[in-house]
Design a protein around this motif. Structure first.
Motif, PDB file in Angstrom:
ATOM      1  N   GLN A 102       0.943  -1.343  -0.181  1.00 43.62           N
ATOM      2  CA  GLN A 102      -0.139   0.001   0.053  1.00 43.62           C
ATOM      3  C   GLN A 102       0.884   1.237   0.002  1.00 43.62           C
ATOM      4  N   VAL A 103       1.052   1.825  -1.160  1.00 44.11           N
ATOM      5  CA  VAL A 103       2.203   2.835  -1.330  1.00 44.11           C
ATOM      6  C   VAL A 103       1.559   4.006  -0.630  1.00 44.11           C
ATOM      7  N   THR A 104       0.450   4.366  -0.757  1.00 38.19           N
ATOM      8  CA  THR A 104      -0.274   5.459  -0.247  1.00 38.19           C
ATOM      9  C   THR A 104      -1.751   5.056   0.166  1.00 38.19           C
ATOM     10  N   GLU A 105      -2.285   5.871   0.727  1.00 36.42           N
ATOM     11  CA  GLU A 105      -3.986   5.423   1.388  1.00 36.42           C
ATOM     12  C   GLU A 105      -4.537   4.988   0.221  1.00 36.42           C
ATOM     13  N   PRO A 106      -4.765   5.618  -1.105  1.00 37.83           N
ATOM     14  CA  PRO A 106      -5.504   5.186  -2.081  1.00 37.83           C
ATOM     15  C   PRO A 106      -4.867   3.934  -3.220  1.00 37.83           C
ATOM     16  N   VAL A 107      -3.315   4.297  -3.257  1.00 29.87           N
ATOM     17  CA  VAL A 107      -2.614   3.537  -4.313  1.00 29.87           C
ATOM     18  C   VAL A 107      -1.844   2.391  -3.575  1.00 29.87           C
ATOM     19  N   ALA A 108      -1.964   1.334  -4.286  1.00 28.63           N
ATOM     20  CA  ALA A 108      -1.280  -0.096  -4.016  1.00 28.63           C
ATOM     21  C   ALA A 108      -0.713  -0.739  -5.400  1.00 28.63           C
ATOM     22  N   VAL A 109       0.185  -1.454  -5.166  1.00 27.01           N
ATOM     23  CA  VAL A 109       1.054  -2.400  -6.395  1.00 27.01           C
ATOM     24  C   VAL A 109       0.910  -3.724  -5.685  1.00 27.01           C
ATOM     25  N   PHE A 110       0.725  -4.631  -6.460  1.00 29.39           N
ATOM     26  CA  PHE A 110       0.663  -6.130  -6.119  1.00 29.39           C
ATOM     27  C   PHE A 110       1.351  -6.854  -7.030  1.00 29.39           C
ATOM     28  N   VAL A 111       1.418  -8.146  -6.443  1.00 36.03           N
ATOM     29  CA  VAL A 111       2.053  -9.462  -7.454  1.00 36.03           C
ATOM     30  C   VAL A 111       1.178 -10.537  -7.001  1.00 36.03           C
ATOM     31  N   GLU A 112       0.692 -11.203  -8.019  1.00 35.37           N
ATOM     32  CA  GLU A 112      -0.046 -12.361  -7.890  1.00 35.37           C
ATOM     33  C   GLU A 112       0.434 -13.643  -8.467  1.00 35.37           C
ATOM     34  N   GLY A 113       0.754 -14.699  -7.699  1.00 30.24           N
ATOM     35  CA  GLY A 113       1.317 -15.863  -8.230  1.00 30.24           C
ATOM     36  C   GLY A 113       0.050 -16.924  -8.022  1.00 30.24           C
TER      37      GLY A 113
END
Length: 660
Positions: free
Chosen positions: A620-631
């Motif tokens: 969760q980079v900021t309150e509304p923005v996230a980056v994710f990796v799905e395996g």
């Protein structure tokens, strides 16, 4: 044949109705909860924590946070870890996915969209394809009620219900964008976005979601004739919701949802490179509700669903046969619901009464198969129902009971009931619960009016399939080191008997009420919270589902299932969510099992067990923005949920998300 129009079926009165509407868990709670009467009649909203513990119904709620944390994309993905539920999918997104809930048939699971039934009437058994729906963008939560729910929802809810609840606009923002973009293995691209907000007494939500992938080969690689041809998928879904509050106690709302998928299909035991399918659904509803005298909430809803499925397989080197199948199913629903808060009466407190009536019309137009062996259905049926429910508290004991009457044109009538109790034992941090009830499933329009000229005719005299079920359970919190809920243990034993099951006659020329089934099993769960940054849940299910006449186990019901999920937060804003899904051996029917050389078994065999490992990491980079990796399927399992069809192979996606 085409049924002529008839007046609505009579609405049947009732005395009591258990109303275990699957409702959402409070934020931050464990997703496995029990639920109570809804706070309102038409619009599903979150109840308080006290209400969640008041009903004996076993319910799992998969909320928005869980969908994002575990990287669920399709409805089949999201249901894979639910206790007592087995998903059988013959390929990837879009391809047929059936659900067997507590050992009952796939047609015994009723699927709802915001409380309205959406099972496809044109399916031969009026079942639902769980592989069609995308849930990663416009779905707020998924509520799974285990056990008979016909006393609330009517036909087909013998095994339970799955309610898909779509997202709503935030009340504190006028303009709130949301969306996600992800890409990865097999040329997969997932993208979608939307806006939502509240302007004084108006609120709105608009969204569009897309998914495209080259996919995987669904045909088992063990077959000598396998060519490795992948089955691609392209799908999109759009949602529009508009709401208006004319005053503080009333609301009017309109919802429109469209979904369309295009996908490749495989045959067993051979790939078929030019076999394709498409599936489209339009769904809309208009509903309103108001609260009168501060205690009575009444609501009216009209809803319409239109399903269209088309499958094409042109002649090629593999086969000279041509297939052009078309299925059209339509349903119109008019529903009136009420909830009345009652004054305390003697020792009974916190009492509620719910009552209402429903009218529905289903229509089917279908033509499938070759010119020589063509199946057709052109029929329509009306149904009506009335219901009433009561729930109250007697000291530490919460009581609920109910009854519903249904009448389905040319399919008979049914009266179903369910009653139960929950005993709170705060001294040992436990809750004991027990419930017993009945269910029914009316015959589908195909079963009544389907026809293959010269070979088969449906049976309009079929009786409804009927069930009697009961369950007992206990949930206990275990304190350790000053933490009141360090661990939570849950155990439930259930048993179901079903009679008048519909099957072919000995000559396969029509259908009859000839089968009976006996199902029993147990669900166990353990949740550990050893630290603020770590929680893990394990769910284990034992199911013994058998034909009562022969004693043989029912096909595709594994005896053992285990799911393990964890949430680790080693750093601020970072969440790691591993998932392990184990499915034990399951029977497969004769002529549905194939050897490696492609020849069919003439007796029932068992599918081997399989394990799938998934892992999702989110920052969760900021309150509304996230980056994710799905395996997904990190071990590249070749597990076959149905004989000859393997699960999709190993995949990896990377993306970013903007929260609502």
């Amino acid at each position: 044949m085409r049924r002529p129009a008839v007046p609505p079926a009579p609405l049947l009165a009732a005395l009591f109705l258990l109303a275990p509407l699957p409702v959402a868990a409070a934020a931050g709670e464990d997703p496995t909860v029990v639920t109570a009467l809804p706070e309102v009649v038409v619009t599903a909203r979150r109840p308080d924590n006290d209400a969640l513990a008041r009903t004996p119904a076993a319910t799992t709620v998969i909320d928005r946070a869980t969908i994002e944390e575990r990287g669920y994309v399709s409805l089949a993905d999201a249901l894979s870890a639910v206790p007592g539920l087995r998903v059988v999918q013959t390929g990837g997104p879009g391809q047929q996915a059936s659900v067997f809930l507590r050992g009952t048939n796939s047609r015994h699971v009723l699927v709802l969209l915001d409380g309205v039934p959406v099972n496809d009437p044109s399916d031969p058994g009026a079942a639902f394809n769980f592989g069609d729906e995308l849930v990663n963008l416009d779905v707020e939560r998924i509520e799974v009620l285990r056990g008979p729910a016909s006393s609330l929802y009517g036909s087909q809810a013998i095994g339970g219900t799955v309610n898909i609840v779509t997202r709503r606009a935030p009340a504190d923002r006028a303009f709130a964008p949301f969306g996600e973009v992800a890409g990865g293995s097999s040329r997969t691209l997932r993208a979608g976005g939307g806006v939502a907000g509240t302007l004084d007494r108006f609120d709105y939500l608009l969204s569009l979601n897309t998914l495209s992938t080259r996919g995987f080969d669904a045909t088992a690689p063990r077959f000598r004739s396998n060519t490795g041809e992948d089955d691609g998928f392209r799908g999109a879904a759009a949602t529009a919701r508009l709401g208006w509050r004319p005053n503080d106690t009333s609301r009017i709302e309109a919802l429109l949802r469209w979904r369309e998928n295009h996908f490749g299909l495989d045959e067993v035991p051979e790939d078929d490179p030019n076999h394709s399918g498409e599936s489209r659904r339009w769904y809309g509803q208009l509903r309103g509700e108001t609260t009168l005298f501060g205690a009575w909430t009444t609501g009216l809803r009209v809803a319409r669903t239109e399903d269209r499925r088309r499958f094409v397989n042109e002649p090629d080197n593999n086969s000279l046969a041509a297939t052009r199948d078309l299925y059209r199913g339509e349903r119109t629903v008019l529903d009136w619901g009420n909830q009345l808060r009652l004054p305390d009466l003697g020792p009974f407190t916190d009492s509620h009464l719910a009552f209402g009536a429903t009218f529905a019309r289903e229509e089917v137009r279908q033509a499938s198969g070759s010119a020589f062996f063509r199946t057709t259905v052109d029929a329509r049926s009306d149904s009506g129902a009335g219901h009433l429910s009561w729930q109250a508290r007697l000291g530490r004991l919460d009581l609920s009971a109910g009854l519903r009457g249904d009448a389905v044109e040319d399919a008979g009538s049914a009266v179903t009931w369910r009653t139960g109790a929950v005993l709170q034992l705060p001294e040992i941090a436990s809750r004991l619960r027990a419930t017993v009830g009945t269910g029914f499933a009316a015959s589908s329009l195909y079963q009544r009016y389907g026809r293959i000229a010269g070979f088969f005719s449906g049976n309009p005299d079929l009786r409804p399939e009927r069930s009697l079920s009961w369950e007992v359970g206990v949930d206990t919190d275990i304190p350790v080191g000053g933490t009141a809920d360090f661990a939570t243990l849950g155990a439930t034993y259930f048993q179901t008997r079903i009679r008048d099951l519909i099957n072919f006659d000995a000559a396969f020329t029509t259908l009859e009420n000839v089968d009976r089934a006996r199902i029993r099993g147990a669900e166990f769960s353990l949740t550990l919270r050893p630290a603020a940054w770590l929680s893990t849940t394990a769910a284990y299910t034992i199911t013994d589902a058998r034909d009562r006449a022969t004693g043989e186990r029912l096909a595709r019901r594994p005896e053992h299932q285990l799911s393990v999920n964890a949430s680790l937060k080693p750093l601020p804003g970072v969440t790691i969510a591993p998932e392990v899904l184990f499915t034990g051996r399951s029977p497969e029917g004769a002529f549905a099992s194939y050897r490696d050389d492609g020849t069919a078994f003439t007796e029932a065999r068992s599918n081997k067990s399989g394990t799938i490992v998934n892992l999702v990491g989110t920052w969760q980079v900021t309150e509304p923005v996230a980056v994710f990796v799905e395996g997904r399927n990190l071990g590249n399992s070749r597990f076959e949920p149905a004989n000859g069809f393997v699960v999709p192979g190993r995949s990896l996606l990377v993306g970013t998300r903007l929260r609502l």
